[in-house]
Design a protein around this motif. Structure first.
Motif, short mmCIF file in Angstrom:
data_model
loop_
_atom_site.label_atom_id
_atom_site.label_comp_id
_atom_site.label_asym_id
_atom_site.label_seq_id
_atom_site.Cartn_x
_atom_site.Cartn_y
_atom_site.Cartn_z
N THR A 249 -19.96 -10.85 25.79
CA THR A 249 -20.90 -10.18 26.69
C THR A 249 -20.50 -8.71 26.88
O THR A 249 -21.35 -7.81 26.87
CB THR A 249 -20.92 -10.89 28.05
OG1 THR A 249 -21.34 -12.25 27.85
CG2 THR A 249 -21.90 -10.22 29.01
N GLN A 250 -19.20 -8.48 27.03
CA GLN A 250 -18.72 -7.11 27.17
C GLN A 250 -19.00 -6.30 25.91
O GLN A 250 -19.40 -5.13 25.98
CB GLN A 250 -17.22 -7.11 27.48
CG GLN A 250 -16.88 -7.75 28.81
CD GLN A 250 -15.38 -7.71 29.10
OE1 GLN A 250 -14.59 -7.18 28.30
NE2 GLN A 250 -14.98 -8.25 30.25
N ILE A 251 -18.79 -6.91 24.77
CA ILE A 251 -19.03 -6.23 23.49
C ILE A 251 -20.50 -5.90 23.32
O ILE A 251 -20.86 -4.80 22.87
CB ILE A 251 -18.52 -7.10 22.33
CG1 ILE A 251 -16.99 -7.18 22.36
CG2 ILE A 251 -19.01 -6.56 21.00
CD1 ILE A 251 -16.41 -8.24 21.45
N ALA A 252 -21.36 -6.85 23.69
CA ALA A 252 -22.80 -6.62 23.57
C ALA A 252 -23.21 -5.40 24.41
O ALA A 252 -23.99 -4.54 23.97
CB ALA A 252 -23.57 -7.86 24.01
N TRP A 253 -22.68 -5.34 25.63
CA TRP A 253 -23.00 -4.18 26.47
C TRP A 253 -22.43 -2.90 25.87
O TRP A 253 -23.10 -1.86 25.82
CB TRP A 253 -22.43 -4.39 27.87
CG TRP A 253 -22.76 -3.22 28.77
CD1 TRP A 253 -23.88 -3.06 29.52
CD2 TRP A 253 -21.96 -2.05 28.96
NE1 TRP A 253 -23.84 -1.85 30.18
CE2 TRP A 253 -22.66 -1.20 29.85
CE3 TRP A 253 -20.72 -1.62 28.46
CZ2 TRP A 253 -22.17 0.04 30.25
CZ3 TRP A 253 -20.22 -0.39 28.86
CH2 TRP A 253 -20.95 0.43 29.75
N GLY A 254 -21.17 -2.96 25.42
CA GLY A 254 -20.50 -1.78 24.89
C GLY A 254 -21.20 -1.22 23.66
O GLY A 254 -21.35 0.00 23.52
N LEU A 255 -21.65 -2.08 22.76
CA LEU A 255 -22.35 -1.60 21.56
C LEU A 255 -23.67 -0.94 21.96
O LEU A 255 -24.06 0.09 21.38
CB LEU A 255 -22.60 -2.76 20.61
CG LEU A 255 -21.35 -3.38 19.96
CD1 LEU A 255 -21.75 -4.56 19.07
CD2 LEU A 255 -20.58 -2.35 19.14
N GLY A 256 -24.35 -1.55 22.93
CA GLY A 256 -25.60 -0.94 23.38
C GLY A 256 -25.37 0.41 24.03
O GLY A 256 -26.17 1.36 23.84
N TYR A 257 -24.30 0.51 24.79
CA TYR A 257 -23.98 1.80 25.42
C TYR A 257 -23.68 2.86 24.37
O TYR A 257 -24.17 4.01 24.47
CB TYR A 257 -22.76 1.61 26.34
CG TYR A 257 -22.20 2.91 26.84
CD1 TYR A 257 -22.85 3.64 27.84
CD2 TYR A 257 -21.01 3.43 26.31
CE1 TYR A 257 -22.34 4.85 28.30
CE2 TYR A 257 -20.49 4.64 26.76
CZ TYR A 257 -21.15 5.35 27.75
OH TYR A 257 -20.64 6.55 28.20
N ILE A 258 -22.91 2.52 23.35
CA ILE A 258 -22.56 3.48 22.30
C ILE A 258 -23.82 3.91 21.55
O ILE A 258 -24.02 5.12 21.28
CB ILE A 258 -21.54 2.86 21.33
CG1 ILE A 258 -20.18 2.73 22.03
CG2 ILE A 258 -21.42 3.70 20.07
CD1 ILE A 258 -19.14 1.96 21.22
N ALA A 259 -24.67 2.92 21.21
CA ALA A 259 -25.88 3.26 20.47
C ALA A 259 -26.78 4.18 21.29
O ALA A 259 -27.38 5.13 20.75
CB ALA A 259 -26.64 1.98 20.11
N GLY A 260 -26.89 3.92 22.59
CA GLY A 260 -27.77 4.74 23.42
C GLY A 260 -27.20 6.10 23.76
O GLY A 260 -27.95 7.08 23.90
N SER A 261 -25.89 6.19 23.88
CA SER A 261 -25.27 7.45 24.32
C SER A 261 -24.81 8.35 23.16
O SER A 261 -24.85 9.59 23.28
CB SER A 261 -24.05 7.14 25.21
OG SER A 261 -24.46 6.42 26.36
N TYR A 262 -24.38 7.72 22.05
CA TYR A 262 -23.80 8.51 20.96
C TYR A 262 -24.45 8.24 19.60
O TYR A 262 -24.25 9.01 18.66
CB TYR A 262 -22.29 8.26 20.86
CG TYR A 262 -21.56 8.62 22.13
CD1 TYR A 262 -21.20 9.94 22.40
CD2 TYR A 262 -21.24 7.64 23.06
CE1 TYR A 262 -20.54 10.28 23.58
CE2 TYR A 262 -20.58 7.96 24.24
CZ TYR A 262 -20.24 9.29 24.50
OH TYR A 262 -19.59 9.62 25.66
N GLY A 263 -25.16 7.19 19.48
CA GLY A 263 -25.81 6.88 18.21
C GLY A 263 -25.00 5.95 17.35
O GLY A 263 -25.51 4.97 16.81
N THR A 264 -23.69 6.24 17.20
CA THR A 264 -22.83 5.42 16.36
C THR A 264 -21.42 5.36 16.96
O THR A 264 -21.02 6.25 17.74
CB THR A 264 -22.71 6.00 14.93
OG1 THR A 264 -22.04 7.28 15.01
CG2 THR A 264 -24.07 6.15 14.28
#
Length: 278
Positions: A249-264
């Motif tokens: 669950t933490q990873i799912a949130w973290g990947l979404g945060y990275i994609a939305g804030s930095y792209g990659t």
């Protein structure tokens, strides 16, 4: 009247049937009725017709009882259950003989039918009582078997639920290790975002720096929580209510945060290297 009496007795003798004395005794009152019919022929005809109708009804009941006896015997054999009775047979010999005699009602003098019907009725009651008793025991045995099967099914279901729960707990425990979390992140990054090994290498470096991939990591200074070091940690609830106990669950949130804030992940890693946070 003497002639009528002689005729009535002659009918009995000339039939050639050998009947038990109770039947003759039962027919005696009707013989008197036949003698009296000289004075009231219409009433006698009506009475004799009623006798034959009653005899037919008794014969039908006897045949139904015989059929029920065969059915319960077959049902017990087919069920293959212990019904609590050693002898599961039904003695139908007397009823069969009584029914056979009564079946000749078209050639038996009406004066003798009440006695034959009485025999058949008595035997029918005995057979019906035996069938009812056996049916009760069979139904009880079936109910017990059904209850046992239901209990076994419930136990099996409970055992399977326990097995699945233990398997899920084991899987969660494995996923919550640093290596398990990395494997989960690699799979999610590829399937959900199309990030390959190059991006995952950056992600691995980023979250190693942030939390060492420990889902229980907590920064006392700022309050950042979990593998991605969400601040505050309850942000991760948007990915699942189990964010505090589930690395996935933490990873799912973290990947979404990275994609939305930095792209990659590599862009996020470059930012982290430059300013020491992402």
């Amino acid at each position: 009247m003497a002639v009528a009496a002689g005729t009535a007795l002659g009918i009995v003798v000339t039939t050639g049937l050998t009947l038990a004395s109770p039947n003759l005794a039962a027919a005696a009152p009707l013989a008197a009725t036949a003698i009296a019919s000289v004075a009231a022929p219409d009433a006698t005809v009506h009475t004799l017709r009623d006798i034959r109708v009653e005899a037919k009804s008794t014969l039908l009941a006897a045949r139904v009882a015989l059929t029920d006896a065969d059915t319960i015997t077959s049902d017990i054999a087919a069920a293959g259950l212990d019904i609590g009775i050693t002898d599961t047979s039904v003695d139908t010999d007397d009823l069969t003989r009584a029914a056979d005699r009564l079946a000749q009602l078209n050639i038996v003098p009406a004066l003798l039918l009440p006695g034959l019907a009485a025999d058949a009725s008595s035997s029918t009651e005995k057979v019906a009582a035996r069938v009812a008793d056996l049916r009760e025991h069979l139904d009880a045995a079936k109910a017990q078997k059904a209850a046992e099967e239901a209990a076994a099914a419930a136990a099996a279901a409970a055992a399977e639920a326990q097995r699945q729960a233990e398997a899920a707990a084991a899987a969660l425990a494995a996923a919550n290790t640093p290596e398990g979390a990395k494997a989960t992140a690699r799979a999610m990054a590829a399937s959900q975002y199309g990030w390959g090994d190059g991006q995952f290498s950056c992600l691995e470096s980023l979250w190693t720096k942030e939390s060492h991939w420990d889902y229980q990591a907590y920064n006392k200074n700022g309050g950042a929580t979990g593998i991605p070091q969400a601040l505050p940690g309850n942000k991760m609830a948007s990915a699942g209510a189990d964010w505090q106990t589930n690395a996935a669950t933490q990873i799912a949130w973290g990947l979404g945060y990275i994609a939305g804030s930095y792209g990659t992940p590599c862009a996020a890693w470059s930012h982290s290297q430059a300013v020491n946070w992402y």
